[in-house]
Design a protein around this motif. Structure first.
Motif, mmCIF file in Angstrom:
data_model
loop_
_atom_site.group_PDB
_atom_site.id
_atom_site.type_symbol
_atom_site.label_atom_id
_atom_site.label_comp_id
_atom_site.label_asym_id
_atom_site.label_seq_id
_atom_site.Cartn_x
_atom_site.Cartn_y
_atom_site.Cartn_z
ATOM 1 N N LEU A 180 -42.466 20.618 25.110
ATOM 2 C CA LEU A 180 -43.081 21.199 26.243
ATOM 3 C C LEU A 180 -42.118 21.787 27.334
ATOM 4 N N ILE A 181 -42.374 23.232 27.734
ATOM 5 C CA ILE A 181 -41.619 24.038 28.728
ATOM 6 C C ILE A 181 -42.633 24.438 29.565
ATOM 7 N N ASP A 182 -42.216 24.103 30.673
ATOM 8 C CA ASP A 182 -43.290 24.612 32.047
ATOM 9 C C ASP A 182 -42.365 25.934 32.663
ATOM 10 N N CYS A 239 -42.640 32.756 37.568
ATOM 11 C CA CYS A 239 -41.583 32.223 36.707
ATOM 12 C C CYS A 239 -40.290 31.785 37.211
ATOM 13 N N SER A 240 -39.716 30.625 36.513
ATOM 14 C CA SER A 240 -38.469 30.431 36.973
ATOM 15 C C SER A 240 -37.739 30.567 35.755
ATOM 16 N N VAL A 241 -38.200 30.630 34.460
ATOM 17 C CA VAL A 241 -37.512 30.751 33.232
ATOM 18 C C VAL A 241 -37.606 32.146 32.711
ATOM 19 N N ILE A 246 -36.680 31.886 26.304
ATOM 20 C CA ILE A 246 -37.591 31.242 25.661
ATOM 21 C C ILE A 246 -37.557 31.726 24.119
ATOM 22 N N TRP A 247 -37.614 33.048 24.123
ATOM 23 C CA TRP A 247 -37.734 33.819 22.637
ATOM 24 C C TRP A 247 -36.478 33.190 21.987
ATOM 25 N N LYS A 248 -35.420 33.096 22.794
ATOM 26 C CA LYS A 248 -34.029 33.004 22.180
ATOM 27 C C LYS A 248 -33.892 31.712 21.509
ATOM 28 N N LEU A 249 -34.541 30.716 22.198
ATOM 29 C CA LEU A 249 -34.685 29.351 21.882
ATOM 30 C C LEU A 249 -35.486 29.295 20.399
ATOM 31 N N GLY A 250 -36.646 29.667 20.295
ATOM 32 C CA GLY A 250 -37.450 29.992 19.116
ATOM 33 C C GLY A 250 -36.621 30.428 18.003
ATOM 34 N N GLU A 251 -35.782 31.755 18.324
ATOM 35 C CA GLU A 251 -35.007 32.309 17.295
ATOM 36 C C GLU A 251 -33.969 31.224 16.762
ATOM 37 N N ASP A 252 -33.290 30.895 17.883
ATOM 38 C CA ASP A 252 -31.873 29.927 17.343
ATOM 39 C C ASP A 252 -32.470 28.714 16.559
ATOM 40 N N TYR A 253 -33.522 28.029 17.000
ATOM 41 C CA TYR A 253 -33.860 26.848 16.174
ATOM 42 C C TYR A 253 -34.874 27.170 15.055
#
Length: 131
Positions: free
Chosen positions: A25-27, A66-68, A73-80
């Motif tokens: 979960l990412i706020d 937004c603080s993020v 976030i997209w990179k996180l999904g792609e990387d993993y």
């Protein structure tokens, strides 16, 4: 079961049920939230990234707060190689739809949907990325 961070305490390992899906979960309003998820990823067995991990991003209805960065976030999904689901938990309809989507993912990860494997998540999520 919920955990605020990983690794999970080992003293109750023998009582822990099988883990079928991990939803991070990412706020979007909290950089700490993203940093906590990034730190926790190091403790997840690499086999879970074969369809048993997703990132649930909340607060998307207030993008101006937004603080993020969305690129992070997209990179996180792609990387993993894991799906990213965006939602707004304050709106009941979206909250219910998100819960149903997560439940369906869990059913697939637990092997409860004949003929469908969690390994197909990336393909399934790319088709619904605009939802």
């Amino acid at each position: 079961h919920l955990a605020s961070s990983l690794p999970l305490p080992s003293e109750r390992d023998h009582l822990r049920p099988r883990i079928d899906l991990i939803a991070f979960l990412i706020d979007i309003k909290s950089k700490y939230s993203l940093k906590n998820v990034q730190a926790s990823l190091a403790y997840v067995d690499v086999r879970f990234f074969l369809g048993k991990v997703c990132f649930l991003v909340t607060g998307v209805g207030r993008v101006n707060n937004c603080s993020v960065e969305m690129n992070a976030i997209w990179k996180l999904g792609e990387d993993y190689c894991s799906p990213v689901i965006f939602c707004e938990l304050e709106l009941e309809g979206i909250r219910v739809a998100t819960a149903q989507r997560l439940l369906r993912m869990l059913q697939i990860c637990a092997g409860r949907v004949p003929g469908v494997s969690a390994l197909y998540f990336n393909l399934l999520m790319k088709n619904s990325a605009g939802d």
